[in-house]
Design a protein around this motif. Structure first.
Motif, PDB file in Angstrom:
ATOM      1  N   ASN A 134      -9.864 -80.171  25.767  1.00  0.00           N
ATOM      2  CA  ASN A 134      -8.590 -80.013  25.072  1.00  0.00           C
ATOM      3  C   ASN A 134      -8.773 -79.253  23.759  1.00  0.00           C
ATOM      4  O   ASN A 134      -7.912 -78.448  23.368  1.00  0.00           O
ATOM      5  N   ASP A 135      -9.891 -79.506  23.077  1.00  0.00           N
ATOM      6  CA  ASP A 135     -10.175 -78.773  21.840  1.00  0.00           C
ATOM      7  C   ASP A 135     -10.255 -77.276  22.103  1.00  0.00           C
ATOM      8  O   ASP A 135      -9.700 -76.464  21.351  1.00  0.00           O
ATOM      9  N   ILE A 136     -10.944 -76.908  23.161  1.00  0.00           N
ATOM     10  CA  ILE A 136     -11.076 -75.497  23.522  1.00  0.00           C
ATOM     11  C   ILE A 136      -9.705 -74.905  23.841  1.00  0.00           C
ATOM     12  O   ILE A 136      -9.385 -73.783  23.435  1.00  0.00           O
ATOM     13  N   GLU A 137      -8.875 -75.680  24.520  1.00  0.00           N
ATOM     14  CA  GLU A 137      -7.523 -75.217  24.842  1.00  0.00           C
ATOM     15  C   GLU A 137      -6.701 -75.028  23.571  1.00  0.00           C
ATOM     16  O   GLU A 137      -5.915 -74.073  23.457  1.00  0.00           O
ATOM     17  N   ILE A 138      -6.880 -75.911  22.586  1.00  0.00           N
ATOM     18  CA  ILE A 138      -6.155 -75.780  21.308  1.00  0.00           C
ATOM     19  C   ILE A 138      -6.548 -74.471  20.618  1.00  0.00           C
ATOM     20  O   ILE A 138      -5.692 -73.718  20.142  1.00  0.00           O
ATOM     21  N   LEU A 139      -7.846 -74.189  20.555  1.00  0.00           N
ATOM     22  CA  LEU A 139      -8.301 -72.960  19.912  1.00  0.00           C
ATOM     23  C   LEU A 139      -7.747 -71.735  20.627  1.00  0.00           C
ATOM     24  O   LEU A 139      -7.309 -70.770  19.986  1.00  0.00           O
ATOM     25  N   LYS A 140      -7.747 -71.781  21.936  1.00  0.00           N
ATOM     26  CA  LYS A 140      -7.215 -70.654  22.708  1.00  0.00           C
ATOM     27  C   LYS A 140      -5.718 -70.495  22.474  1.00  0.00           C
ATOM     28  O   LYS A 140      -5.215 -69.367  22.267  1.00  0.00           O
ATOM     29  N   ARG A 141      -4.998 -71.588  22.475  1.00  0.00           N
ATOM     30  CA  ARG A 141      -3.539 -71.532  22.322  1.00  0.00           C
ATOM     31  C   ARG A 141      -3.139 -70.930  20.977  1.00  0.00           C
ATOM     32  O   ARG A 141      -2.147 -70.208  20.874  1.00  0.00           O
ATOM     33  N   HIS A 142      -3.939 -71.194  19.949  1.00  0.00           N
ATOM     34  CA  HIS A 142      -3.618 -70.688  18.610  1.00  0.00           C
ATOM     35  C   HIS A 142      -4.375 -69.403  18.259  1.00  0.00           C
ATOM     36  O   HIS A 142      -4.292 -68.942  17.109  1.00  0.00           O
ATOM     37  N   ASN A 143      -5.097 -68.854  19.225  1.00  0.00           N
ATOM     38  CA  ASN A 143      -5.869 -67.619  18.992  1.00  0.00           C
ATOM     39  C   ASN A 143      -6.851 -67.759  17.829  1.00  0.00           C
ATOM     40  O   ASN A 143      -7.048 -66.826  17.029  1.00  0.00           O
ATOM     41  N   VAL A 144      -7.455 -68.927  17.709  1.00  0.00           N
ATOM     42  CA  VAL A 144      -8.465 -69.160  16.681  1.00  0.00           C
ATOM     43  C   VAL A 144      -9.767 -68.480  17.100  1.00  0.00           C
ATOM     44  O   VAL A 144     -10.209 -68.621  18.238  1.00  0.00           O
ATOM     45  N   SER A 145     -10.377 -67.748  16.191  1.00  0.00           N
ATOM     46  CA  SER A 145     -11.702 -67.179  16.443  1.00  0.00           C
ATOM     47  C   SER A 145     -12.766 -68.182  16.013  1.00  0.00           C
ATOM     48  O   SER A 145     -12.588 -68.919  15.028  1.00  0.00           O
ATOM     49  N   VAL A 146     -13.871 -68.192  16.730  1.00  0.00           N
ATOM     50  CA  VAL A 146     -14.972 -69.100  16.427  1.00  0.00           C
ATOM     51  C   VAL A 146     -16.145 -68.305  15.872  1.00  0.00           C
ATOM     52  O   VAL A 146     -16.531 -67.278  16.440  1.00  0.00           O
ATOM     53  N   ALA A 147     -16.698 -68.774  14.757  1.00  0.00           N
ATOM     54  CA  ALA A 147     -17.928 -68.198  14.212  1.00  0.00           C
ATOM     55  C   ALA A 147     -19.090 -69.073  14.659  1.00  0.00           C
ATOM     56  O   ALA A 147     -19.241 -70.205  14.186  1.00  0.00           O
ATOM     57  N   HIS A 148     -19.869 -68.551  15.591  1.00  0.00           N
ATOM     58  CA  HIS A 148     -21.001 -69.275  16.174  1.00  0.00           C
ATOM     59  C   HIS A 148     -22.227 -69.067  15.289  1.00  0.00           C
ATOM     60  O   HIS A 148     -22.571 -67.930  14.952  1.00  0.00           O
ATOM     61  N   ASN A 149     -22.875 -70.187  14.904  1.00  0.00           N
ATOM     62  CA  ASN A 149     -24.023 -70.149  13.993  1.00  0.00           C
ATOM     63  C   ASN A 149     -25.227 -70.851  14.627  1.00  0.00           C
ATOM     64  O   ASN A 149     -25.635 -71.930  14.184  1.00  0.00           O
ATOM     65  N   PRO A 150     -25.828 -70.270  15.653  1.00  0.00           N
ATOM     66  CA  PRO A 150     -26.841 -71.000  16.408  1.00  0.00           C
ATOM     67  C   PRO A 150     -28.071 -71.395  15.599  1.00  0.00           C
ATOM     68  O   PRO A 150     -28.594 -72.506  15.762  1.00  0.00           O
ATOM     69  N   MET A 151     -28.570 -70.520  14.717  1.00  0.00           N
ATOM     70  CA  MET A 151     -29.792 -70.838  13.981  1.00  0.00           C
ATOM     71  C   MET A 151     -29.582 -72.034  13.059  1.00  0.00           C
ATOM     72  O   MET A 151     -30.394 -72.965  13.026  1.00  0.00           O
ATOM     73  N   SER A 152     -28.508 -72.034  12.296  1.00  0.00           N
ATOM     74  CA  SER A 152     -28.216 -73.144  11.390  1.00  0.00           C
ATOM     75  C   SER A 152     -27.976 -74.433  12.163  1.00  0.00           C
ATOM     76  O   SER A 152     -28.474 -75.501  11.789  1.00  0.00           O
ATOM     77  N   ASN A 153     -27.213 -74.360  13.252  1.00  0.00           N
ATOM     78  CA  ASN A 153     -26.923 -75.551  14.041  1.00  0.00           C
ATOM     79  C   ASN A 153     -28.187 -76.148  14.652  1.00  0.00           C
ATOM     80  O   ASN A 153     -28.329 -77.369  14.749  1.00  0.00           O
TER      81      ASN A 153
END
Length: 400
Positions: A250-269
């Motif tokens: 559902n979280d992923i669907e919320i981001l898609k519905r609002h056209n939110v861009s995600v900043a992926h930070n693999p090294m820090s995470n």
């Protein structure tokens, strides 16, 4: 109007229709790309760069940084996020001055330009100091003085002062940045969203970075961090959500519905053991996913080449599927998807008429030979030290 010709060079355009041009030519006039193709353009040029054994590609775009945290590089390692943040980072940051931020920003921008980053989105404080360094160095920047706890009124004044100071600089843009759900009350998040909406500003925030953040939000509000953030109205604005590690369907669907861009930070995470964001699932859902380094205290570098390789490899390992996060997908995240996240529709690819932000890589190196697939070589073999030229807005701002 200055001009550059990249002569007889391998070009990664980042266009789906023609991703790579061998023995090609790119010319710039002023701040824009004038020509991309396989015939040498006519005319005189101020600078001609010999492209033999070199690769030209769009500049890398770092969509989530805390630039002046270069001053905290190596200061607090091998800790979980909550201990790191509350016991080490926040107390240190309370003592930082505007002069400290200037020096930290100078270190960070020098590192980024030498490593092929031509544009960055920063969320920190004393951001006018960062803006002045960025303007002096000639890098493209999207800045915001981060809002947390009770600092709203002060940060609004600072943002408005910055907007006035840099209004004539086309390299500097702004976002409005509430830090996170655990450092901002519901009322503060709502005010930030309303301010951004009234002033036509994008939002840049941290979201769902750890399991603790997720569990605490569920216990206190009966909602996931993403559901809670949506309830504040934040996502009624164009938004960049950094991390998004712990996500439901559902979280992923919320981001898609609002056209939110995600900043992926693999090294820090990975370093903070926060986890691995479900990026393949986000991409499958049609979410725009870009890349960021986070701060140099939790990474410990601003190296987007490391970030690209980590993004490609970690998801193959987690999913046990070697076909996910192929080289083109990762390069797209580091270039044109980053530009889209920051609100640019003429940046991140090498196309006539687009902004002339690009880098030249020296492929005359043992670790880049032989050359079978140039995009794979950039993602899996290239290093930031292979950057020979960095061009921003049609100007050479770094030469090795």
């Amino acid at each position: 109007m200055s001009s550059i010709l990249f002569d007889n060079i391998t070009i990664i355009t980042m266009e789906d229709s023609c991703r790579v041009i061998e023995n090609g030519f790119v010319s710039t006039r002023g701040s824009r790309i004038d020509y991309v193709g396989q015939k040498r353009p006519q005319g005189d040029f101020d600078v001609i760069i010999d492209g033999r054994n070199k690769v030209l590609m769009p500049g890398l775009i770092n969509t989530h940084s805390h630039l002046a945290m270069t001053l905290l590089r190596g200061y607090a390692d091998d800790m979980n996020l909550q201990d790191w943040l509350y016991n080490k980072i926040f107390p240190f940051e309370d003592k930082l001055t505007a002069g400290d931020i200037t020096e930290g920003s100078r270190i960070g921008i020098d590192e980024m330009l030498a490593g092929g980053t031509t544009c960055f989105s920063d969320m920190y404080f004393f951001q006018a100091e960062t803006g002045r360094v960025a303007a002096d160095k000639g890098i493209r920047a999207v800045l915001s003085d981060c809002v947390n706890f009770d600092g709203y009124d002060k940060k609004v004044r600072l943002m408005e002062q910055m907007a006035e100071e840099f209004k004539s600089n086309d390299l500097i843009r702004f976002t409005f940045s509430p830090h996170a759900i655990y450092t901002c009350s519901f009322e503060l998040l709502k005010k930030c969203g309303e301010y951004a909406k009234n002033h036509n500003m994008p939002i840049h925030t941290h979201l769902a970075e750890t399991q603790k953040e997720f569990d605490d939000c569920m216990a206190e509000h009966g909602m996931t961090p993403t559901e809670y953030m949506e309830s504040t109205g934040i996502f009624e604005n164009p938004a960049i959500a950094a991390h998004c590690v712990v996500m439901t369907e559902n979280d992923i669907e919320i981001l898609k519905r609002h056209n939110v861009s995600v900043a992926h930070n693999p090294m820090s995470n990975l370093k903070l053991a926060s986890g691995v964001a479900p990026v393949p699932e986000m991409l499958k859902a049609g979410i725009n996913v870009a890349l960021g380094t986070d701060g140099a205290s939790s990474n410990n570098s601003l190296d987007m080449f490391e970030e690209m390789k980590a993004a490609a490899l970690v998801h193959k390992g987690v999913t046990r599927n070697p076909t996910v996060m192929d080289a083109f997908t990762v390069l797209k995240m580091a270039t044109i998807s980053g530009a889209k996240a920051l609100g640019y529709d003429d940046l991140g690819a090498l196309k006539s008429g687009w902004l002339a932000d690009m880098i030249v890589l020296d492929f005359d190196k043992p670790h880049l030979k032989p050359l079978h697939n140039v995009m794979s070589s950039v993602v899996y073999s290239a290093k930031c030290s292979d950057v020979e030229y960095t061009v921003v807005n049609g100007k050479i701002v770094y030469k090795r």
